[in-house]
Design a protein around this motif. Structure first.
Motif, PDB file in Angstrom:
ATOM      1  N   ASP A  26       1.584   6.990  -6.666  1.00 39.19           N
ATOM      2  CA  ASP A  26       0.628   8.085  -6.868  1.00 39.19           C
ATOM      3  C   ASP A  26       1.363   9.411  -7.031  1.00 39.19           C
ATOM      4  O   ASP A  26       1.037  10.221  -7.901  1.00 39.19           O
ATOM      5  CB  ASP A  26      -0.333   8.184  -5.675  1.00 39.19           C
ATOM      6  N   VAL A  46       0.833  -1.207   0.000  1.00 40.68           N
ATOM      7  CA  VAL A  46       0.000   0.000   0.000  1.00 40.68           C
ATOM      8  C   VAL A  46       0.865   1.253   0.000  1.00 40.68           C
ATOM      9  O   VAL A  46       0.569   2.244  -0.690  1.00 40.68           O
ATOM     10  CB  VAL A  46      -0.960  -0.011   1.209  1.00 40.68           C
ATOM     11  N   GLU A 102      -8.568  -1.538  -7.002  1.00 39.61           N
ATOM     12  CA  GLU A 102      -9.128  -0.191  -6.908  1.00 39.61           C
ATOM     13  C   GLU A 102      -8.127   0.848  -7.414  1.00 39.61           C
ATOM     14  O   GLU A 102      -8.503   1.826  -8.081  1.00 39.61           O
ATOM     15  CB  GLU A 102      -9.515   0.113  -5.459  1.00 39.61           C
ATOM     16  N   TRP A 103      -6.848   0.633  -7.127  1.00 43.45           N
ATOM     17  CA  TRP A 103      -5.795   1.571  -7.559  1.00 43.45           C
ATOM     18  C   TRP A 103      -5.681   1.603  -9.082  1.00 43.45           C
ATOM     19  O   TRP A 103      -5.716   2.681  -9.683  1.00 43.45           O
ATOM     20  CB  TRP A 103      -4.472   1.140  -6.922  1.00 43.45           C
ATOM     21  N   LEU A 143       2.114   1.868  -3.481  1.00 42.70           N
ATOM     22  CA  LEU A 143       1.089   2.479  -4.325  1.00 42.70           C
ATOM     23  C   LEU A 143       0.997   3.984  -4.047  1.00 42.70           C
ATOM     24  O   LEU A 143       0.827   4.779  -4.983  1.00 42.70           O
ATOM     25  CB  LEU A 143      -0.269   1.819  -4.089  1.00 42.70           C
ATOM     26  N   GLY A 170       3.547  -0.799 -10.394  1.00 41.28           N
ATOM     27  CA  GLY A 170       2.544  -1.325  -9.473  1.00 41.28           C
ATOM     28  C   GLY A 170       2.105  -2.728  -9.830  1.00 41.28           C
ATOM     29  O   GLY A 170       1.920  -3.583  -8.961  1.00 41.28           O
ATOM     30  N   SER A 228      -8.769   3.078 -10.774  1.00 44.78           N
ATOM     31  CA  SER A 228      -8.932   4.527 -10.617  1.00 44.78           C
ATOM     32  C   SER A 228      -8.164   5.267 -11.707  1.00 44.78           C
ATOM     33  O   SER A 228      -8.660   6.250 -12.268  1.00 44.78           O
ATOM     34  CB  SER A 228      -8.472   4.977  -9.232  1.00 44.78           C
ATOM     35  N   TYR A 229      -6.953   4.789 -12.019  1.00 39.86           N
ATOM     36  CA  TYR A 229      -6.202   5.417 -13.110  1.00 39.86           C
ATOM     37  C   TYR A 229      -6.787   5.030 -14.466  1.00 39.86           C
ATOM     38  O   TYR A 229      -6.760   5.829 -15.407  1.00 39.86           O
ATOM     39  CB  TYR A 229      -4.718   5.051 -13.017  1.00 39.86           C
ATOM     40  N   ALA A 239      -7.075  -3.626  -2.806  1.00 48.54           N
ATOM     41  CA  ALA A 239      -6.358  -2.343  -2.860  1.00 48.54           C
ATOM     42  C   ALA A 239      -5.731  -2.137  -4.234  1.00 48.54           C
ATOM     43  O   ALA A 239      -5.778  -1.036  -4.803  1.00 48.54           O
ATOM     44  CB  ALA A 239      -5.288  -2.298  -1.773  1.00 48.54           C
TER      45      ALA A 239
END
Length: 364
Positions: free
Chosen positions: A229, A222, A279-280, A225, A252, A283-284, A276
């Motif tokens: 970001d 996490v 979702e990461w 990640l 990632g 989102s991108y 996690a």
């Protein structure tokens, strides 16, 4: 018409025989976008100079229409707008006197965008645009893609032959000011890259079905990640560097794959970690209109595209896969290995344990 009339009233333009020209001598900043200096340009290099102009580089704002051409009534007679004024008029009427971002190909910097600036700032006295984004060309099979060379593939035909997601990924995988080279090998490379991301997403979806009660996402992962970001934000703020963003996304993906969670079904932390990651990456993906397809379905569609590109017979693949399954059921391991070797020679990898997807095209 209002825009042109305003420029005439401000003495930025003049009328000759129903034709309106912008007077570039009235605009001191002409050339500031392209860096070109008028004294260095050879007047009439491409076309014969209109001797009616006050300056050879003055450009048309409004021109009389010839017989059969579209025309509108104006204070200067029936005519139509010049190429450059259309953009400035649309921008001013819809977005205002100053806009944040204006895009276009590098071939539009001069004279088109230079002329837009002259018109816009000549009329308002305010900055026309804060940021200009000029994209490079596409090279198709080693040559610049252009209609004049007959070396063109349209976006629509590309999407029909391949997939819209491949086109979007292809554009975003390189910096917009970098020449994008396209040939069959490179298209396969883009497909392989997309496949790696979707494979990771498919694995994450499967891991999320594992028992995860009381578990927590891997904190080290996490944190990584979170670091990515920041790298992505920095890349996008650095002249919209989508190529660097993609590199961070793959970092990632590699980190997630290295956790090997598919083999850790009993670890309660596996499912939250997979969640996690999913979702990461999504989102991108949402930001770029990518990675929104159901992973296993999309991977199968990529295989169909690769079969066609590699000229592999689907019937032959299905036949060999079926024979191998039968040999495995009969515990004829030698026969099963022989059939695997034949599939391998075709560029096909069997997928065991998945009733929907029994094979895939090799991605390397």
């Amino acid at each position: 018409i209002d825009y042109v009339a305003d420029l005439v009233e401000k003495k930025k333009a003049y009328v000759i025989d129903g034709e309106v020209f912008y007077s570039i001598d009235t605009f001191e900043g002409y050339g500031k976008l392209s860096g070109k200096k008028l004294e260095d340009l050879e007047a009439g290099q491409r076309v014969e100079v209109d001797k009616r102009k006050q300056n050879p580089f003055d450009f048309v704002l409004w021109k009389p229409s010839k017989a059969g051409e579209p025309s509108w009534e104006s204070p200067w007679g029936a005519g139509r707008p010049g190429w450059h004024i259309e953009c400035s008029a649309m921008i001013h009427s819809i977005l205002g006197e100053t806009i944040d971002i204006h895009g276009g190909g590098i071939d539009l910097i001069f004279p088109h965008h230079e002329n837009e600036i002259a018109q816009g700032e000549g009329r308002t006295g305010r900055p026309y645009c804060n940021h200009w984004i000029h994209n490079e060309f596409i090279n198709l099979k080693g040559e610049k893609m252009s209609k004049s060379l007959g070396n063109v593939i349209t976006g629509r035909s590309f999407m029909d032959e391949y997939h819209p997601e491949i086109l979007k990924y292809m554009y975003l995988s390189v910096h917009y000011r970098t020449v994008l080279g396209i040939d069959e090998d490179k298209i396969q490379g883009f497909i392989f890259a997309l496949s790696r991301i979707y494979h990771a997403m498919a694995a994450a979806e499967e891991v999320m079905t594992f028992p995860g009660e009381g578990g927590k996402a891997n904190q080290k992962f996490v944190q990584l990640l979170g670091q990515l970001d920041k790298k992505i934000q920095k890349a996008l703020n650095d002249d919209f560097n989508t190529g660097e963003m993609m590199a961070s996304l793959f970092e990632g993906v590699r980190a997630f794959n290295a956790l090997n969670l598919l083999k850790k079904a009993k670890d309660p932390n596996s499912a939250p970690t997979a969640k996690a990651f999913l979702e990461w990456i999504k989102s991108y993906g949402k930001l770029m209109a990518l990675f929104q397809e159901p992973p296993k379905d999309f991977l199968m569609s990529l295989d169909e595209i690769l079969l066609k590109m590699k000229n592999i017979s689907r019937d032959e693949v299905e036949g060999l896969v079926g024979q191998r399954e039968l040999a495995r059921e009969q515990k004829d391991w030698a026969k099963a290995d022989e059939l695997r070797d034949r599939l391998d020679a075709l560029g096909i990898s069997p997928v065991d344990g998945d009733p929907r997807r029994k094979w895939e095209v090799k991605k390397a």
